[in-house]
Structures are given as structure tokens and as C-alpha cells.
Design an enzyme around this catalytic site. Structure first.
Site, mmCIF file in Angstrom:
data_model
loop_
_atom_site.group_PDB
_atom_site.id
_atom_site.type_symbol
_atom_site.label_atom_id
_atom_site.label_comp_id
_atom_site.label_asym_id
_atom_site.label_seq_id
_atom_site.Cartn_x
_atom_site.Cartn_y
_atom_site.Cartn_z
ATOM 1 N N GLN A 1 -42.108 -23.315 -23.781
ATOM 2 C CA GLN A 1 -42.090 -24.677 -23.227
ATOM 3 C C GLN A 1 -43.489 -25.158 -22.911
ATOM 4 O O GLN A 1 -44.315 -24.394 -22.392
ATOM 5 C CB GLN A 1 -41.280 -24.681 -21.929
ATOM 6 C CG GLN A 1 -39.792 -24.757 -22.151
ATOM 7 C CD GLN A 1 -39.071 -24.749 -20.823
ATOM 8 O OE1 GLN A 1 -38.706 -23.707 -20.315
ATOM 9 N NE2 GLN A 1 -38.902 -25.931 -20.265
ATOM 10 N N SER B 1 -30.364 -29.073 -20.840
ATOM 11 C CA SER B 1 -31.312 -28.061 -20.410
ATOM 12 C C SER B 1 -32.725 -28.589 -20.388
ATOM 13 O O SER B 1 -33.075 -29.536 -21.114
ATOM 14 C CB SER B 1 -31.208 -26.881 -21.382
ATOM 15 O OG SER B 1 -32.448 -26.292 -21.600
ATOM 16 N N LYS B 2 -33.554 -27.938 -19.559
ATOM 17 C CA LYS B 2 -34.954 -28.371 -19.497
ATOM 18 C C LYS B 2 -35.656 -28.126 -20.829
ATOM 19 O O LYS B 2 -36.726 -28.649 -21.085
ATOM 20 C CB LYS B 2 -35.670 -27.680 -18.346
ATOM 21 C CG LYS B 2 -35.575 -26.177 -18.385
ATOM 22 C CD LYS B 2 -36.191 -25.567 -17.147
ATOM 23 C CE LYS B 2 -35.967 -24.052 -17.188
ATOM 24 N NZ LYS B 2 -36.391 -23.344 -16.049
ATOM 25 N N ARG B 3 -35.035 -27.312 -21.676
ATOM 26 C CA ARG B 3 -35.633 -27.076 -22.993
ATOM 27 C C ARG B 3 -35.410 -28.257 -23.957
ATOM 28 O O ARG B 3 -35.980 -28.282 -25.039
ATOM 29 C CB ARG B 3 -35.038 -25.822 -23.630
ATOM 30 C CG ARG B 3 -35.374 -24.570 -22.881
ATOM 31 C CD ARG B 3 -34.921 -23.338 -23.658
ATOM 32 N NE ARG B 3 -34.752 -22.211 -22.775
ATOM 33 C CZ ARG B 3 -35.746 -21.543 -22.219
ATOM 34 N NH1 ARG B 3 -36.985 -21.882 -22.471
ATOM 35 N NH2 ARG B 3 -35.518 -20.536 -21.401
ATOM 36 N N ASP B 4 -34.556 -29.191 -23.578
ATOM 37 C CA ASP B 4 -34.259 -30.323 -24.473
ATOM 38 C C ASP B 4 -35.514 -31.116 -24.847
ATOM 39 O O ASP B 4 -35.611 -31.658 -25.945
ATOM 40 C CB ASP B 4 -33.227 -31.269 -23.838
ATOM 41 C CG ASP B 4 -31.840 -30.638 -23.789
ATOM 42 O OD1 ASP B 4 -31.692 -29.514 -24.318
ATOM 43 O OD2 ASP B 4 -30.920 -31.247 -23.206
#
Ligand code: GLU
Length: 556
Positions: free
Chosen positions: A300, A260-263
Site C-alpha cells: 500500500q 477495504s483500505k486496499r481498494d
């Protein structure tokens, strides 16, 4: 392979940021499926969610696709791609078409206006939760409003959505990858098809567009499977054709978490917490933003903030978006090859192939049903292999183009001759195009700017033993000063001669290390003779002098 010119696939991203590798893989499969069958691949920008969309993000998506080599027959016009008879290919410009079909459904009694307030819906949601039931919209309140009242409220401008009257009964879905599935009756409630802001929801717009654009095959991620149930009931209500569906496996990290882009934020947050930071590192974000971000695991940082924070914390962020991989120096053909392997394989243990092969061989029967695991180590090995196979000229051209985009300052500081030497010294062992820049910051620094890394390895190379590295460096300075031909071979010859005389012929490695540290400030650089040749004679001597001075003072 059957030639089906009427076959039409599409990729329909919502431009809410950069193209994620999962999206890129969806695009790649749709593209290859169409191309391999003489069909058409359509790109449609799903920008009806006004809050999340932006023009810059759309352009970012287009650039990312073009870089991968995925071109579209129809869609937004961009660098020679796109156009087509079924536009606009931006959903935000198709409102009239959606409204026409929305009105049709309302008139036919297949959809209705609903005036529920957020507070009312919240109460109902909470009640369902307290009964431990999944929430389903209750049509009865809307049913109780007379048609006259509806008209009056609409005239007054009362906020309303349009909901689809989902028919009772189970919903059958045929999936070319997963097989047949049936959603039990009641699973899909009366979902919203037009929001209060007048925009259609994703479900409605997709169904209308797939029909009007003649889409015959929809390949998309498995997370859309339940959406497909909504889409098929809408298609039936509107009298539309049903495309063939295939739901693609998700892409996971090797640890089983969703990629995920949250990684990136996850890693940054963890590092900040491990280091017990209570204030932001200098030149990153302001203190309020930092503490809000630290305390909210869903928030983010934007790209610039995350990059600044990673630099300050001295960590590398995981690549998630296509653009991250490009910046890290992966080759587009390697990315396509590797992405295709995340969910598909041609069989016979064949793993390396190009896009032409993919187009000719991609079929749904070999798409796997279970999640794929994104193996970064393997990707890096693929990239190294592809780089090693490139002719020198091609590698040099790619590195140059990469440097001009991502390291313009570095490129400005070095001469064309230095660049050529650096390319020659790095080609064989470059796992990415970026490595050459990351690993050779010493070269772009002025001789007076260079500092020596404060590490055990550096200390060992210069100070340990008798004679120490510094002692060797003093002697080598004289040897280097006398070198007549400042090329890797010329430097090597002089140093070897000296080493032989000094009885050190077998210890060139040990001699190399203080030299390397002396001129680069660290223990890692291209082979030593290349390093010295690239740097040039006067810079090499000047840096050695500075090193001798600095460490002599450090020692006393
Ligand atoms: N806009 C949707 C997304 O980005 C596309 C889903 C679909 O392919 O229908 O997830």
C-alpha cells in the site's frame, strides 16, 4: 425504551491507520445502543500490537469519532471527552493487569509456557497442509517439558509464549443478532495469550479489559465471531462475567467485494497497468518503490503517495476511511445516518434520521444478518439533500471551515465578497462541501496563470460554427466592458439587451459557453452571470483578451 444505567458498551479500535467506515459503524451502533438506554459508551485503544500502532493514528481515530459526533463517556481524554475510573484506556499501559491474570492462569494449570521455535511450528503447519487438515497446535511437545525445565529456560531468557489450555468440548455462543451457534470440539486450539515480546494477545487483553471495565454488551463485526469462541472459554477459565454479544454484518462494495483500505491501491494499480506505466509519474514515488508496489498487490502507498499518484493519473480515489469522506465534503450527520442504514433500519421505509432518533430507536432486533452494500450514489444523494436543506449561513460556515482545512491556498486567494458570491451560486447544486473548491479552480488562479483545457468541448465552444465562439467573445468583450454595475443581475441585463438587439435572445445558452470557456478555461462553472460577477470585471476582461490571443494564434 428501557433505561439501564449499568449498561456499558465499548468501541475498541486498534489504531493501525485511519478509522475505516466499518469501524465507524461499529462505534456508532455501540454509542447509540448505550445512549438510548442511559448507559455508558467506552472508548479503548487496543495498541498492544506494537508494530502496527502509533500515537498519531490514535489521535486520528479520536478526531474522526468526534467529527462524527460520537463522544465517549470513558476513554482517552480528548477535547472534553473521556477520563473515567477504569483506565488506562490504552492497552499498552495495562500490562500489569494482564500479567496478573496471566500468572493466575499459569499457576492454576489453565495456561502454559511454550518454547516452540518458528521453524518448528512452520514444519507442523506444512504437515497439516499436506494432509489437507486445518492446523491445530499440538500440546504434546509442551506437555513433555518438566516444570523445572520451564523455570530454567525462563531464567535463561529463552523465548517463550503463553498458551491457553483450551478445554475439550464444543463451545456455545449466544449472539443477540445471529442467534445461537456452537463451535464443535477441537475447533479452537491452544491459542497464544501472551506473545514472546511480553505483550498479551488481542484475545487476552480484550477479555480482561471487558471484565475490568464492566462492559455488558459487545457489538462488533461478524469477522470477530470465531474470536468470540476464544473469549468465552477465557472468561470461563478466569471466572469472569460474560457480556452480551452481537455480531454486526460486514460492509461490502456494491460489486460484492469487501470494502477495504486496499481498494485505493487496487484502483491506482489497475490504472497504472492499463496505462502500461513502467516508471512512476513525475512527483509521485521513486522508481524502486513504484515497481515494488506495482508488482505486489498487497502493498500500500501511504496517503500522500496515493494522493500524488491519483492526481498524476487523473483519477479520484474511492473514500474508505472516515477522514476520506470528511475531506470529500460529506456532512457528519449524513455519514452517521447512512452508516446506520448499512446494517440497520428503523422500518416503515424511514431512511432519513438524525443521531437523536438513532439513539432512541436503535435495537438489535432490526440489525440485519447479511452483509450490507455501501451505495455511494445514495450517500451522495443524501448529502445533496442535507446540504440543500441547510440555511445559507450554515452552509457558508461549513464551506469556510472545510476550505480552511483542505484548501487554504484557495481561501487565501479569494476575497470575502468572492467567497460569498461563490457560496450563493453553488449552494443549491452542491453534492458535497468540496465540490465548490474542486469545480472552481479557475477562480484561485491568477489571470496570467489560467490555461485553457485541451478538450473537444473547449474547441467546440470557441472554434466551431460561423460566427464562432471566438467571434462572439470579441463582441461580448465590448458589452462587458460597458457594464456599469458588475453584479450577476447587472451583467445579465447588459448581455440580454445586446442579445435581443442581435436577435439572439433565445440563444443565451450558446452565448454563455464561449464566455465561460474564455474566463475559466473549461466548460463547467457556476451559472455564467455568477461566474463573471465572482471573477470581477478586470479579471474577466483580461482573461477574455488572453483567450482571444491564444486561440487566434492557435488557429493560424
Ligand atoms: N481491536 C479490535 C479491532 O480493531 C477490536 C475487536 C473487538 O471489538 O473486540 O478489530
Amino acid at each position: 425504551m428501557t433505561h439501564t444505567p449499568s449498561l456499558r458498551t465499548r468501541f475498541a479500535p486498534s489504531p493501525s491507520g485511519h478509522l475505516h467506515v466499518g469501524g465507524a459503524r461499529t462505534a456508532l451502533f455501540n454509542w447509540a445502543f448505550a445512549r438510548g438506554r442511559g448507559g455508558k459508551f467506552i472508548l479503548r485503544i487496543e495498541d498492544t500490537d506494537q508494530k502496527r500502532s502509533s500515537d498519531a493514528a490514535s489521535v486520528g481515530f479520536l478526531k474522526d469519532l468526534k467529527w462524527l459526533g460520537i463522544d465517549w463517556n470513558e476513554g482517552p481524554e480528548f477535547e472534553g471527552c473521556g477520563g473515567g475510573d477504569f483506565g488506562s484506556y490504552f492497552q499498552s499501559e495495562r500490562l500489569d493487569m494482564y500479567n496478573k491474570f496471566l500468572e493466575q492462569l499459569v499457576q492454576q494449570g489453565k495456561a502454559y509456557y511454550a518454547f516452540d521455535t518458528t521453524a518448528e511450528l512452520d514444519v507442523e503447519r506444512k504437515e497439516s497442509k499436506s494432509r489437507n487438515e486445518a492446523y491445530r497446535y499440538d500440546r504434546s511437545r509442551a506437555d513433555a517439558i518438566s516444570p523445572e525445565q520451564v523455570q530454567a529456560w525462563l531464567k535463561e531468557g529463552k523465548s517463550a509464549v503463553i498458551r491457553f489450555k483450551t478445554p475439550a468440548g464444543a463451545i456455545a455462543i449466544h449472539d443477540e443478532i445471529l442467534g445461537d451457534a456452537t463451535l464443535p470440539a477441537g475447533e479452537v486450539d491452544d491459542f497464544v495469550i501472551r506473545k514472546a515480546d511480553g505483550f498479551p494477545t488481542y484475545h487476552f487483553a480484550v477479555v480482561v479489559d471487558d471484565e475490568l471495565m464492566g462492559v455488558t454488551t459487545v457489538l462488533r463485526a461478524q469477522e470477530h465471531f470465531n474470536n468470540t469462541a476464544k473469549h468465552v472459554v477465557l472468561q470461563d477459565a478466569l471466572g469472569f462475567r460474560r457480556p452480551t454479544y452481537g455480531h454486526l454484518p460486514l460492509i461490502f462494495n456494491p460489486d460484492g467485494s469487501k470494502m477495504s483500505k486496499r481498494d485505493k491501491d487496487k484502483l491506482l494499480r489497475k490504472t497504472a497497468q492499463d496505462k502500461k506505466l513502467t516508471a512512476p509519474p513525475a512527483n509521485t514515488v521513486d522508481a524502486t518503490r513504484f515497481s515494488a508496489w506495482l508488482g505486489d498487490k498487497n502493498s500500500q502507498l501511504d496517503f500522500a503517495e496515493a494522493t500524488a499518484m491519483a492526481t498524476a493519473l487523473n483519477i479520484e480515489l474511492p473514500e474508505i476511511n472516515v477522514d476520506d469522506f470528511r475531506r470529500s465534503g460529506y456532512l457528519p450527520q449524513v455519514m452517521c445516518n447512512f452508516l446506520a442504514l448499512n446494517g440497520w433500519g428503523p422500518g416503515n421505509d424511514l431512511e432519513k434520521f438524525d443521531n437523536a432518533f438513532l439513539c432512541a430507536n436503535f435495537a438489535l432486533d432490526r440489525v440485519q444478518k447479511t452483509a450490507a452494500k455501501f451505495d455511494r450514489v445514495k450517500l451522495l444523494a443524501f448529502n445533496l439533500d442535507a446540504i440543500q436543506k441547510l440555511p445559507r449561513e450554515a452552509f457558508s460556515g461549513l464551506v469556510k471551515a472545510h476550505g480552511e482545512i483542505y484548501h487554504p491556498e484557495f481561501m487565501k486567494k479569494i476575497t470575502a465578497a468572492q467567497f460569498d458570491l461563490l457560496v450563493a451560486a453553488s449552494h443549491e447544486r452542491s453534492k458535497t462541501l468540496d465540490e465548490l473548491f474542486r469545480g472552481n479552480r479557475w477562480l484561485a488562479l491568477g489571470d496570467e496563470e489560467l490555461t485553457w483545457e485541451k478538450s473537444k468541448q473547449v474547441e467546440k465552444a470557441l472554434l466551431a460554427g460561423t460566427p464562432s465562439g471566438l467571434d462572439r467573445l470579441k463582441e461580448l468583450r465590448g458589452v462587458l466592458e460597458a457594464v456599469a454595475t458588475w453584479t450577476p443581475a447587472g451583467i445579465e441585463e447588459s448581455i440580454r439587451q445586446w442579445a435581443t438587439t442581435a436577435g439572439l435572445a433565445e440563444q443565451i445558452g450558446q452565448i454563455a459557453q464561449p464566455l465561460r470557456v474564455g474566463v475559466t478555461g473549461s466548460t463547467v462553472s457556476p451559472p455564467i452571470f455568477d461566474t463573471l460577477a465572482i471573477l470581477g470585471k478586470s479579471s474577466s476582461l483580461r482573461r477574455i483578451d488572453r483567450c482571444l490571443q491564444d486561440f487566434a494564434t492557435a488557429k493560424t
